[in-house]
Write an enzyme that holds these catalytic residues in place. Structure first.
Site, short mmCIF file in Angstrom:
data_model
loop_
_atom_site.label_atom_id
_atom_site.label_comp_id
_atom_site.label_asym_id
_atom_site.label_seq_id
_atom_site.Cartn_x
_atom_site.Cartn_y
_atom_site.Cartn_z
N CYS A 12 0.83 -1.20 0.00
CA CYS A 12 0.00 0.00 0.00
C CYS A 12 0.86 1.24 0.00
CB CYS A 12 -0.93 0.01 1.20
SG CYS A 12 -0.03 0.28 2.72
N CYS A 15 2.69 2.01 3.18
CA CYS A 15 3.93 1.25 3.37
C CYS A 15 5.03 1.84 2.49
CB CYS A 15 3.76 -0.21 2.97
SG CYS A 15 2.21 -0.91 3.45
N ASP A 404 6.37 28.41 -29.83
CA ASP A 404 7.52 28.80 -30.62
C ASP A 404 7.07 28.57 -32.07
OD1 ASP A 404 10.31 29.02 -31.42
OD2 ASP A 404 10.19 26.87 -31.74
N ASP A 590 10.72 23.78 -29.39
CA ASP A 590 11.58 22.69 -29.85
C ASP A 590 13.07 22.98 -29.71
OD1 ASP A 590 11.43 24.70 -31.92
OD2 ASP A 590 12.62 23.31 -33.11
N ASP A 594 14.66 27.55 -26.62
CA ASP A 594 13.39 27.46 -25.91
C ASP A 594 13.55 26.89 -24.51
OD1 ASP A 594 11.89 28.40 -28.09
OD2 ASP A 594 11.95 26.41 -29.00
P1 ADP Z 1 12.03 30.39 -33.51
O1 ADP Z 1 11.94 31.20 -32.28
O2 ADP Z 1 10.98 30.75 -34.52
O3 ADP Z 1 12.08 28.92 -33.29
P2 ADP Z 1 14.88 30.74 -33.55
O4 ADP Z 1 14.87 31.51 -32.28
O5 ADP Z 1 15.45 29.40 -33.56
O6 ADP Z 1 13.42 30.75 -34.20
O7 ADP Z 1 15.66 31.60 -34.62
C1 ADP Z 1 15.33 32.95 -34.82
C2 ADP Z 1 15.93 33.49 -36.06
O8 ADP Z 1 17.35 33.52 -35.94
C3 ADP Z 1 15.64 32.66 -37.27
O9 ADP Z 1 14.44 33.03 -37.87
C4 ADP Z 1 16.84 33.02 -38.18
O10 ADP Z 1 16.59 34.20 -38.86
C5 ADP Z 1 17.95 33.23 -37.19
N1 ADP Z 1 18.78 32.03 -37.05
C6 ADP Z 1 18.89 31.25 -35.99
N2 ADP Z 1 19.75 30.23 -36.22
C7 ADP Z 1 20.18 30.39 -37.47
C8 ADP Z 1 21.08 29.66 -38.31
N3 ADP Z 1 21.70 28.54 -37.92
N4 ADP Z 1 21.29 30.14 -39.55
C9 ADP Z 1 20.67 31.22 -39.97
N5 ADP Z 1 19.82 31.94 -39.24
C10 ADP Z 1 19.58 31.55 -38.01
MG MG Z 2 12.19 26.86 -32.70
#
Ligand code: ADP
Ligand code: MG
Length: 699
Positions: A12, A15, A404, A590, A594
């Site tokens: 239980c 326990c 996001d 994702d 984030d």
């Molecule tokens: P979200 O918040 O929509 O998931 P991110 O925060 O991952 O997007 O990225 C925000 C922006 O930063 C993207 O839209 C892009 O313009 C730029 N960015 C981020 N990482 C890269 C990368 N590896 N190459 C080119 N641009 C990037």
């Molecule tokens: Mg994202």
């Protein structure tokens, strides 16, 4: 180091509590949680020696045994227990008959022997536990209640009743363990996700190995009906898979060469080859199993409340019963004859015993954790991992959902849609970007994976979360990313009139041009948001690092009205704090950027396949196959679970108080009290199963 021990015969939750507090005192144990429903001990310790000590201590606790590693709970038919109860019931009937039809001392001795046998058949484990617990100073548990009640009845000359108390109690325990065992099995079914073997190509030969022995890059053969043992990519031309274990829906999924397939998918036909991309420990199946096992250690508030409640409640009830047995007859004596004496003592003593029996809090103690566990199991079956019962509680009360964008609402499969240059050629620009993006795990990077970039050697790549990348090629510093990134380095990028995500490129002091990359909305995004709306969630917000125009377009398509664009990861965080003032917030995301927001939000959901490891780690729920449909399911199941938990708490408390009054008033016979006690418990346990029943008519 985290260690999970499987145990058996833990009877239980009280326990479990006791064992947990015993184990937490073992030296070297950082944290320990004992779970009754899953029959597991989750142990956090730094050395193997402590594990051994814990095992030793557990094996000494009542009937509890630690199972060997690898062996899981088996479903036993409880033949022995049924037989004992049947035998005891026969003896009990024989006892009644002897009592009725015999006379004299010999007759009395006869039926006492028969009753005694009936009593001991079912009662001896209870008596032994009570005795052992009293020695250890743990007095007030159900065993104690039943021992006092039955011995009390015998002391009052109600032999038959004493036997019946034990008999009904044991019958109840048996039914309860069957019910709980059943729900445990339904999760064990889920555990079948894992394939026992993997057919691996080693030195030109197919060898049968265990999934743990597969290494990255191994070529595996999957035959029809077999489960995929580790995550990988398809080498054969195409394959059809059944995803029912990972998503809860038996939909055939067609994938083509080079695409990813998750462990736990079932080959729906044909034979194909795949290449392992993750070892078993990092594969989807292993993550699912780990999380389900760990989930019960994080208890929901009502669960914690119930165990605390039980700890103070039982002694109080015992005290009340004692008052009823001693003070009540004295008072009644005083009233009736004006002097202190035990008036009608047996009558009051019997009321006190009845009161004790009905007061047993097992209905609550068992049904509440069981309901949460069932909720977690239901989610798991639908491809949603829940990391703890407490998160189900939060999800049930969510007011706002924040999304996001990239990889969450959109598929994250970017393609190049346009290239705009100033001083270099388009193909040069693409090649430079491709060379740098090879070092990024951001979904955008994949848009360039097919571009030839062999002319460039890239060094010192730094990823600026939510903005882009910075790297050196030869002596030059190259920036690629959004407007914010370039402005931060003193550039003024041109206004880009585009509905796509835009990435700018600059080399040293020179602006080179911009590239449009497009990404499709997830097919189910719109209906997933509608589903959440139908569940009473009103506020939806999109928080993205991307440009406003792009964000607004996606938001319109999914039906989200509030958009916050061009946010840096810490701005997402601040905005989430803002949102929290308005009610509980669920954050769905994702990316690596984030993860901090996820810890800030009241509860968070990540994408199991596309999502970054950091996000999966930080979130409370994981959608195994990234399907947003899971959001609605998750909230729905959470709400259902919570309703049923509340129903059970209310129902048990009401019934119990009612019966306690009847018992104290002397209206309720002792055996009926046990019957009521068992009945309430079983009803509550059965009610908890309703979490599993699928409601029709929703999207
Ligand atoms: P979200 O918040 O929509 O998931 P991110 O925060 O991952 O997007 O990225 C925000 C922006 O930063 C993207 O839209 C892009 O313009 C730029 N960015 C981020 N990482 C890269 C990368 N590896 N190459 C080119 N641009 C990037
Ligand atoms: Mg994202």
């Amino acid at each position: 180091m985290k260690k999970i021990l499987h145990i058996e015969n833990l009877d239980c939750p009280v326990c479990a509590e006791a064992l947990q507090s015993d184990l937490s005192k073992v030296k070297g144990v950082n944290a320990v949680s004992v779970d009754y429903v899953t029959q597991t001990i989750t142990l956090d310790t730094d050395n193997e020696e402590t594990v051994q000590k814990v095992i030793k201590k557990t094996n000494k606790f009542e009937e509890v045994r630690v199972l060997e590693e690898g062996s899981t709970l088996k479903k036993d038919g409880k033949r022995k227990e049924w037989l004992t109860i049947f035998l005891s019931a026969l003896l009990f009937i024989a006892g009644i008959l002897t009592e009725q039809f015999s006379s004299g001392t010999v007759g009395k001795v006869c039926y006492l022997i028969v009753y005694g046998a009936a009593y001991l058949a079912v009662g001896y484990p209870v008596l032994i536990s009570t005795f052992k617990n009293i020695i250890k100073g743990r007095i007030f548990d159900e065993n104690f209640l039943m021992t006092v009640a039955s011995i009390g009845a015998v002391a009052l000359g109600e032999y038959g009743e004493g036997v019946l108390v034990m008999l009904l109690y044991q019958l109840g325990e048996l039914l309860q363990s069957i019910a709980v065992g059943n729900s445990r099995c339904s999760v064990a079914e889920l555990m079948e996700l894992k394939s026992e073997t993997a057919t691996v190509l080693k030195d030109g030969e197919w060898k049968i190995l265990s999934p743990e022995e597969v290494t990255i890059g191994d070529v595996l053969l999957i035959k029809g009906g077999e489960k995929v043992p580790v995550d990988g990519i398809l080498l054969s031309e195409s394959a059809t898979l059944d995803t029912k274990y990972m998503t809860g829906e038996s939909e055939p999924k067609r994938i083509k060469q080079g695409e990813e397939l998750l462990s736990g998918y079932i080959n729906a036909g044909g034979v194909y080859e795949m290449k392992a991309v993750r070892p078993y420990e990092d594969s989807a199946v292993c993550k699912v199993l780990d999380m389900v096992e760990n989930a019960t250690a994080r208890k929901a508030a009502p669960e914690k409340f119930i165990t605390k409640f039980a700890r103070v409640y039982t002694p109080i009830v015992c005290g009340l019963a004692l008052l009823l047995a001693v003070v009540a007859p004295l008072v009644s004596g005083l009233i009736v004859e004006g002097r202190l004496f035990f008036n009608e003592f047996p009558r009051w003593a019997k009321s006190a015993l009845t009161f004790l029996v009905v007061s047993c809090p097992c209905a609550l103690i068992i049904s509440v954790p069981l309901t949460y566990f069932t909720g977690i199991g239901v989610c798991a079956k639908k491809g949603i991992l829940v990391k703890g019962a407490m998160y189900l509680d939060v999800a049930a009360k969510i007011k706002t959902v924040a999304f996001d964008k990239t990889g969450t609402l959109t598929e994250g499969n970017f393609t190049v849609c346009g290239v705009h240059v100033t001083s270099v050629t388009k193909s040069e620009l693409l090649a430079v970007v491709a060379a740098i993006e090879k070092n990024s795990s951001h979904p955008i990077a994949r848009a360039f994976s097919t571009v030839d970039s062999s002319d460039y050697i890239v060094d010192n790549v730094t990823e600026i979360s939510g903005q882009g990348l910075c790297a050196t090629i030869g002596k030059n510093t190259v920036l690629i990313g959004n407007e914010k990134l370039l402005k931060g380095h003193g550039f003024t990028p041109p206004d880009c009139d585009s509905i796509y995500t835009v990435i700018h490129v600059a080399k040293d002091g020179e602006y080179l041009g911009w590239i449009e990359v497009g990404d499709r909305l997830k097919e189910e995004a719109h209906s997933a948001v509608q589903d959440l709306k139908s569940l009473g969630i009103q506020r939806f917000v999109m928080l993205t690092g991307d440009r406003y125009e792009r964000a607004q377009k996606i938001a319109n398509e999914v039906g989200v009205y509030e958009v916050k664009a061009q946010l840096l990861p810490d701005e997402k965080l601040l905005y989430t704090e803002e949102l929290k003032k308005d009610g509980l917030v669920m954050y769905v995301g994702d990316g690596v950027n984030d993860a901090p927001v996820m810890s800030e939000a009241d509860c968070s959901v990540s994408m199991g396949t596309l999502g970054s490891a950091a996000a999966v780690e930080a979130s409370d729920f994981v959608l195994i196959s990234d399907n947003l449909k899971g959001l609605g399911e998750c909230v729905r199941t959470a709400k259902r679970t919570r309703t049923i938990v509340m129903q059970n708490i209310l129902f048990s408390i009401l019934m119990k108080t009612g019966f306690m009054f009847l018992g104290a008033a002397g209206v309720l016979p002792l055996w009926l009290a046990v019957f009521a006690d068992v009945g309430v418990m079983l009803l509550a346990v059965l009610n908890s199963f309703r979490v599993r029943i699928k409601k029709k008519n929703h999207v």
